[in-house]
Design an enzyme around this catalytic site. Structure first.
Site, PDB file in Angstrom:
ATOM      1  N   ARG A 277     -32.744  -7.042  -7.979  1.00 24.27           N
ATOM      2  CA  ARG A 277     -31.409  -7.290  -7.446  1.00 24.27           C
ATOM      3  C   ARG A 277     -31.381  -6.780  -6.016  1.00 24.27           C
ATOM      4  O   ARG A 277     -32.118  -5.860  -5.645  1.00 24.27           O
ATOM      5  CB  ARG A 277     -30.340  -6.580  -8.279  1.00 24.27           C
ATOM      6  CG  ARG A 277     -30.512  -5.059  -8.361  1.00 24.27           C
ATOM      7  CD  ARG A 277     -29.395  -4.421  -9.161  1.00 24.27           C
ATOM      8  NE  ARG A 277     -29.546  -2.963  -9.257  1.00 24.27           N
ATOM      9  CZ  ARG A 277     -28.619  -2.144  -9.747  1.00 24.27           C
ATOM     10  NH1 ARG A 277     -27.462  -2.644 -10.177  1.00 24.27           N
ATOM     11  NH2 ARG A 277     -28.826  -0.840  -9.802  1.00 24.27           N
TER      12      ARG A 277
ATOM     13  N   ASP B 297     -34.212  -0.288 -10.712  1.00 26.00           N
ATOM     14  CA  ASP B 297     -34.556  -0.406  -9.288  1.00 26.00           C
ATOM     15  C   ASP B 297     -35.843   0.354  -8.985  1.00 26.00           C
ATOM     16  O   ASP B 297     -35.900   1.221  -8.102  1.00 26.00           O
ATOM     17  CB  ASP B 297     -33.408   0.111  -8.422  1.00 26.00           C
ATOM     18  CG  ASP B 297     -32.109  -0.632  -8.657  1.00 26.00           C
ATOM     19  OD1 ASP B 297     -32.145  -1.759  -9.196  1.00 26.00           O
ATOM     20  OD2 ASP B 297     -31.033  -0.084  -8.318  1.00 26.00           O
TER      21      ASP B 297
END
Length: 430
Positions: A342, A285
């Site tokens: 995501r 991330d």
């Protein structure tokens, strides 16, 4: 303390630049083979749909009476307001970046304050408060690696350990401009300081500009991948610009949000950021948060020293906001079996996603090169927090085979590609 070499990252970037110089013969420069509508695992925009995802749309204001933000290039003055040099010397006004930032904010000027930083490594956090005017920090050479701001911080350390690491000599004290930022973290009653306090550099300054420098959270591989966020740069302000900046870390290297990521009322104000000609490195991330961020001519590199998996983007865009992250004319490289991103369903626990109420991260990668190291069969991952499975949106075919679909369907992910090339951009038939 296990840290990683900033100079090694610069070498990697230099190699990437050299490689791009040979682009005339590179297969990455071949025309894109991506075609709309793509697949459930890899949705592709049509050329008509792609017209919705340009910088002006991401930088539009929620106030209909306000024109979109149209940033121009960062201007460097002949004479800065402050000069930082670790060794002092002629012309130097401060030996630490934080002291120069404090001085700029304490002027209470509504004009932009320019802080020039001489080459060197500046170890320690830098907090840039909101103020009456904006601040520009820039390295005095064109080499971003000449100025390094470094600090090893882990979101999982306890508050006392964090306090001793961040403020060993009273850099932050009552009465100083950044005290309230430091105090908001040292006053936490939770077991750990969390992601919000793990940044090497944290800014709440509207109009912040950063140029020609490196920011590194040097925690490196001293902890396993997982919940150990180690933010290099956190920005909460609006109209932020980064140019020729290297951001180095592991999890959540670049965190673009507001002061309280859990507070929907605060986060209904979406900060806008432009990143150009830069380099961002991490593993999990790497770019995360609620902001509207446009990346132009930026290199993203996923490292796999802690994990064979990884993801570039983790947007937590609110469901009533159409634009989150946009990468254009950029390059993506990974090792292992990485994913492009995501969604971060930040309000939801496992299986707690509610369409139209829970955050539904939005990102578009377009006109870019996706190199090796990415999972082409499943380039987008299941959502963080809720574990919601990735669901693409291929729509339906209308008259003359025109694609009909809602690009903001809350029952599907809002993660799209357009006109990308490179070995990692292939669309696998389902």
């Amino acid at each position: 303390m296990n840290t990683f070499s900033v100079s090694r990252r610069a070498a990697v970037l230099a190699f990437a630049v050299a490689l791009s110089a040979c682009s005339s013969t590179s297969p990455d420069e071949r025309p894109s083979t991506q075609a709309a509508p793509g697949t459930q695992s890899r949705p592709i925009l049509s050329s008509d749909e792609a017209q919705n995802f340009v910088q002006a749309r991401y930088f539009s204001s929620k106030n209909k009476d306000e024109a979109p933000w149209a940033p121009s290039s960062i201007r460097i003055p002949q004479q800065p307001d402050f000069v930082v040099g670790a060794a002092g010397g002629a012309g130097v006004t401060h030996t630490s970046i934080q002291a120069a930032v404090d001085a700029a904010i304490m002027k209470h000027s509504n004009t932009r304050q320019y802080i020039a930083i001489q080459p060197g490594e500046y170890v320690g956090t830098v907090y840039i408060p909101a103020g009456s005017g904006s601040v520009t920090l820039y390295g005095t050479t064109d080499n971003a690696s000449d100025v390094k701001i470094t600090m090893p911080l882990d979101s999982e350390i306890d508050v006392n350990t964090w306090r001793r690491a961040v403020n060993p000599a009273g850099k932050y004290m009552p009465g100083k401009p950044a005290w309230y930022m430091f105090d908001s973290c040292q006053s936490k009653r939770s077991a750990t300081v969390g992601i919000m306090c793990s940044a090497a550099v944290w800014s709440q300054n509207n109009g912040l500009q950063l140029q020609n420098l490196t920011i590194a959270n040097t925690l490196g591989d001293s902890v396993d991948a997982g919940n150990h966020q180690a933010v290099a740069l956190r920005t909460d302000g609006d109209k932020v610009q980064l140019n020729n900046v290297h951001l180095l870390g592991r999890q959540n290297t670049f965190f673009v949000t507001n002061s309280d990521v859990q507070n929907r009322l605060l986060n209904d104000r979406q900060p806008r950021t432009l990143v150009t000609n830069s380099y961002i490195e991490g593993d999990v991330d790497v770019v995360a948060g609620r902001g509207a961020v446009v990346f132009e001519n930026t290199d993203f590199r996923l490292v796999n020293s802690r994990t064979k998996e990884g993801s570039v983007f983790a947007p937590a865009t609110l469901p009533n906001i159409y634009y989150g992250f946009l990468a254009i004319n950029s390059r993506f490289t990974a090792a292992g079996d990485a994913q492009l991103g995501r969604a971060w369903d930040v309000e939801a626990t496992e299986n707690g996603y509610t369409a139209g109420q829970t955050s539904n991260g939005q990102v578009v990668i377009r006109d870019s090169v996706i190199n090796e190291g990415f999972n082409i069969a499943k380039p987008w991952g299941d959502a963080a927090s809720s574990k919601r499975p990735f669901t693409g949106n291929t729509g339906t075919k209308g008259e003359k085979d025109a694609i009909q679909r809602d690009l903001n369907d809350a029952n599907a992910n809002r993660m799209w590609e357009f006109n990308n090339r490179g070995v990692g951009s292939q669309v696998v038939a389902e």
